[in-house]
Design a protein around this motif. Structure first.
Motif, PDB file in Angstrom:
ATOM      1  N   THR A 194       0.839  -1.193   0.000  1.00 34.07           N
ATOM      2  CA  THR A 194       0.000   0.000   0.000  1.00 34.07           C
ATOM      3  C   THR A 194       0.870   1.237   0.000  1.00 34.07           C
ATOM      4  OG1 THR A 194      -1.714  -1.176   1.202  1.00 34.07           O
ATOM      5  CG2 THR A 194      -1.825   1.223   1.229  1.00 34.07           C
ATOM      6  N   TRP A 195       1.930   1.221   0.778  1.00 36.42           N
ATOM      7  CA  TRP A 195       2.833   2.355   0.845  1.00 36.42           C
ATOM      8  C   TRP A 195       3.499   2.589  -0.516  1.00 36.42           C
ATOM      9  CZ3 TRP A 195       8.323   2.880   0.925  1.00 36.42           C
ATOM     10  CH2 TRP A 195       8.765   4.127   1.338  1.00 36.42           C
ATOM     11  N   ARG A 196       3.984   1.515  -1.148  1.00 34.70           N
ATOM     12  CA  ARG A 196       4.600   1.653  -2.476  1.00 34.70           C
ATOM     13  C   ARG A 196       3.575   2.130  -3.493  1.00 34.70           C
ATOM     14  NH1 ARG A 196       7.135  -3.838  -1.775  1.00 34.70           N
ATOM     15  NH2 ARG A 196       9.002  -3.389  -0.592  1.00 34.70           N
ATOM     16  N   GLY A 197       2.354   1.609  -3.395  1.00 28.72           N
ATOM     17  CA  GLY A 197       1.291   2.032  -4.310  1.00 28.72           C
ATOM     18  C   GLY A 197       1.004   3.515  -4.175  1.00 28.72           C
ATOM     19  N   THR A 198       1.044   4.026  -2.960  1.00 22.62           N
ATOM     20  CA  THR A 198       0.815   5.447  -2.744  1.00 22.62           C
ATOM     21  C   THR A 198       1.900   6.264  -3.420  1.00 22.62           C
ATOM     22  OG1 THR A 198      -0.234   4.975  -0.635  1.00 22.62           O
ATOM     23  CG2 THR A 198       0.485   7.240  -1.000  1.00 22.62           C
ATOM     24  N   ILE A 199       3.156   5.852  -3.253  1.00 26.50           N
ATOM     25  CA  ILE A 199       4.265   6.556  -3.895  1.00 26.50           C
ATOM     26  C   ILE A 199       4.104   6.497  -5.405  1.00 26.50           C
ATOM     27  CG2 ILE A 199       6.755   6.559  -4.273  1.00 26.50           C
ATOM     28  CD1 ILE A 199       5.930   7.514  -1.518  1.00 26.50           C
ATOM     29  N   THR A 200       3.752   5.333  -5.951  1.00 21.37           N
ATOM     30  CA  THR A 200       3.594   5.179  -7.381  1.00 21.37           C
ATOM     31  C   THR A 200       2.468   6.064  -7.894  1.00 21.37           C
ATOM     32  OG1 THR A 200       4.376   2.922  -7.207  1.00 21.37           O
ATOM     33  CG2 THR A 200       3.207   3.508  -9.222  1.00 21.37           C
ATOM     34  N   ARG A 201       1.334   6.075  -7.189  1.00 23.37           N
ATOM     35  CA  ARG A 201       0.218   6.911  -7.627  1.00 23.37           C
ATOM     36  C   ARG A 201       0.595   8.388  -7.594  1.00 23.37           C
ATOM     37  NH1 ARG A 201      -2.795   3.202  -4.731  1.00 23.37           N
ATOM     38  NH2 ARG A 201      -2.870   4.558  -2.918  1.00 23.37           N
ATOM     39  N   VAL A 202       1.308   8.810  -6.585  1.00 22.35           N
ATOM     40  CA  VAL A 202       1.729  10.205  -6.489  1.00 22.35           C
ATOM     41  C   VAL A 202       2.677  10.540  -7.637  1.00 22.35           C
ATOM     42  CG1 VAL A 202       3.050  11.852  -5.113  1.00 22.35           C
ATOM     43  CG2 VAL A 202       1.364  10.391  -4.013  1.00 22.35           C
ATOM     44  N   ASP A 237       3.534  13.188 -12.807  1.00 20.80           N
ATOM     45  CA  ASP A 237       3.935  13.082 -14.213  1.00 20.80           C
ATOM     46  C   ASP A 237       2.793  13.525 -15.124  1.00 20.80           C
ATOM     47  OD1 ASP A 237       6.394  12.135 -13.482  1.00 20.80           O
ATOM     48  OD2 ASP A 237       5.961  10.033 -13.961  1.00 20.80           O
ATOM     49  N   LEU A 238       1.579  13.104 -14.810  1.00 22.02           N
ATOM     50  CA  LEU A 238       0.414  13.478 -15.611  1.00 22.02           C
ATOM     51  C   LEU A 238       0.192  14.987 -15.544  1.00 22.02           C
ATOM     52  CD1 LEU A 238      -2.053  12.743 -17.301  1.00 22.02           C
ATOM     53  CD2 LEU A 238      -3.303  12.407 -15.162  1.00 22.02           C
ATOM     54  N   GLU A 239       0.303  15.555 -14.341  1.00 25.09           N
ATOM     55  CA  GLU A 239       0.128  16.997 -14.202  1.00 25.09           C
ATOM     56  C   GLU A 239       1.182  17.749 -14.992  1.00 25.09           C
ATOM     57  OE1 GLU A 239       0.179  17.472  -9.985  1.00 25.09           O
ATOM     58  OE2 GLU A 239      -1.896  16.826  -9.741  1.00 25.09           O
ATOM     59  N   GLN A 240       2.424  17.277 -14.966  1.00 23.17           N
ATOM     60  CA  GLN A 240       3.493  17.922 -15.739  1.00 23.17           C
ATOM     61  C   GLN A 240       3.226  17.802 -17.229  1.00 23.17           C
ATOM     62  OE1 GLN A 240       6.078  19.826 -14.695  1.00 23.17           O
ATOM     63  NE2 GLN A 240       6.395  20.217 -16.870  1.00 23.17           N
ATOM     64  N   HIS A 241       2.743  16.639 -17.666  1.00 17.30           N
ATOM     65  CA  HIS A 241       2.428  16.436 -19.080  1.00 17.30           C
ATOM     66  C   HIS A 241       1.321  17.396 -19.523  1.00 17.30           C
ATOM     67  CE1 HIS A 241       2.042  14.357 -22.871  1.00 17.30           C
ATOM     68  NE2 HIS A 241       0.748  14.208 -22.655  1.00 17.30           N
ATOM     69  N   LEU A 242       0.303  17.566 -18.689  1.00 20.92           N
ATOM     70  CA  LEU A 242      -0.789  18.482 -19.029  1.00 20.92           C
ATOM     71  C   LEU A 242      -0.291  19.935 -19.076  1.00 20.92           C
ATOM     72  CD1 LEU A 242      -3.734  16.909 -17.016  1.00 20.92           C
ATOM     73  CD2 LEU A 242      -3.311  16.791 -19.474  1.00 20.92           C
ATOM     74  N   ARG A 243       0.602  20.287 -18.152  1.00 19.38           N
ATOM     75  CA  ARG A 243       1.188  21.639 -18.193  1.00 19.38           C
ATOM     76  C   ARG A 243       1.996  21.833 -19.474  1.00 19.38           C
ATOM     77  NH1 ARG A 243       1.876  20.872 -12.563  1.00 19.38           N
ATOM     78  NH2 ARG A 243       3.977  20.067 -12.884  1.00 19.38           N
TER      79      ARG A 243
END
Length: 193
Positions: A39-47, A52-58
């Motif tokens: 769960t902890w790794r999944g949280t890091i991965t999702r963040v 990355d998605l936010e940077q791509h949209l910018r």
């Protein structure tokens, strides 16, 4: 410590931080630790994916600004470095991202816009090829003629002669769509008669 089936104060598993509250059970403690780690790794991965998605949209928004500027100011002396500076990117990053988003480099896109406008001016027939070249922002008649021939399939002087009869009676907005140059160096085959 939370017993089996107990609720964490924020409604589920604890947030991933350096000091984590670990749910404790008497049986299957190793399973709980394994789930906690994943769960902890999944949280890091999702963040990471979210950032990355936010940077791509910018980046896409910045690329649209560059494309719109090219569309508006095609007749101005534009270069990739100036376009990149205007949106806070390096010239190399802008070129790579622009090619990924639009299928051609910023310079190629600029030249395509200039050639489209040149075609419209040549269809009018009241300007010479040299006047059209400078009116659309090209500083070299040779480069203009070469790029025009690559995109349209005929030199500008030949296009000017042929366009007078070709677009007669067609509204300019329709003529622009019908005669739009093909991008990415895919010139139409010339018709020989």
């Amino acid at each position: 410590m939370y017993a089996r089936g107990g609720a964490h104060p924020n409604g589920g598993w604890p947030e991933a931080t350096t000091s984590i509250d670990v749910p404790v059970t008497r049986a299957g403690t190793s399973r709980v630790r394994h789930l906690r780690r994943s769960t902890w790794r999944g949280t890091i991965t999702r963040v990471a994916k979210r950032s990355d998605l936010e940077q791509h949209l910018r980046d896409l928004a910045l690329l649209r600004r560059v494309r719109d500027r090219i569309d508006r100011e095609y007749a101005q002396p534009l270069n990739v470095e100036a376009l990149a500076r205007s949106v806070g990117m390096s010239a190399g990053h802008l070129s790579r991202q622009f090619r990924l988003a639009y299928g051609e480099s910023p310079y190629s896109y600029l030249m395509t816009r200039r050639i489209e406008r040149a075609m419209a001016l040549l269809r009018r027939g009241d300007m010479s090829v040299t006047e059209v070249c400078f009116a659309v922002g090209c500083s070299s008649l040779g480069t203009f003629s070469t790029r025009f021939t690559e995109l349209v399939g005929v030199p500008p002087s030949v296009y000017r002669r042929q366009a007078a009869g070709e677009a007669a009676g067609i509204p300019p907005c329709v003529a622009k769509q019908v005669t739009r140059p093909i991008r990415n160096r895919e010139a139409r085959p010339t018709q020989s008669s």
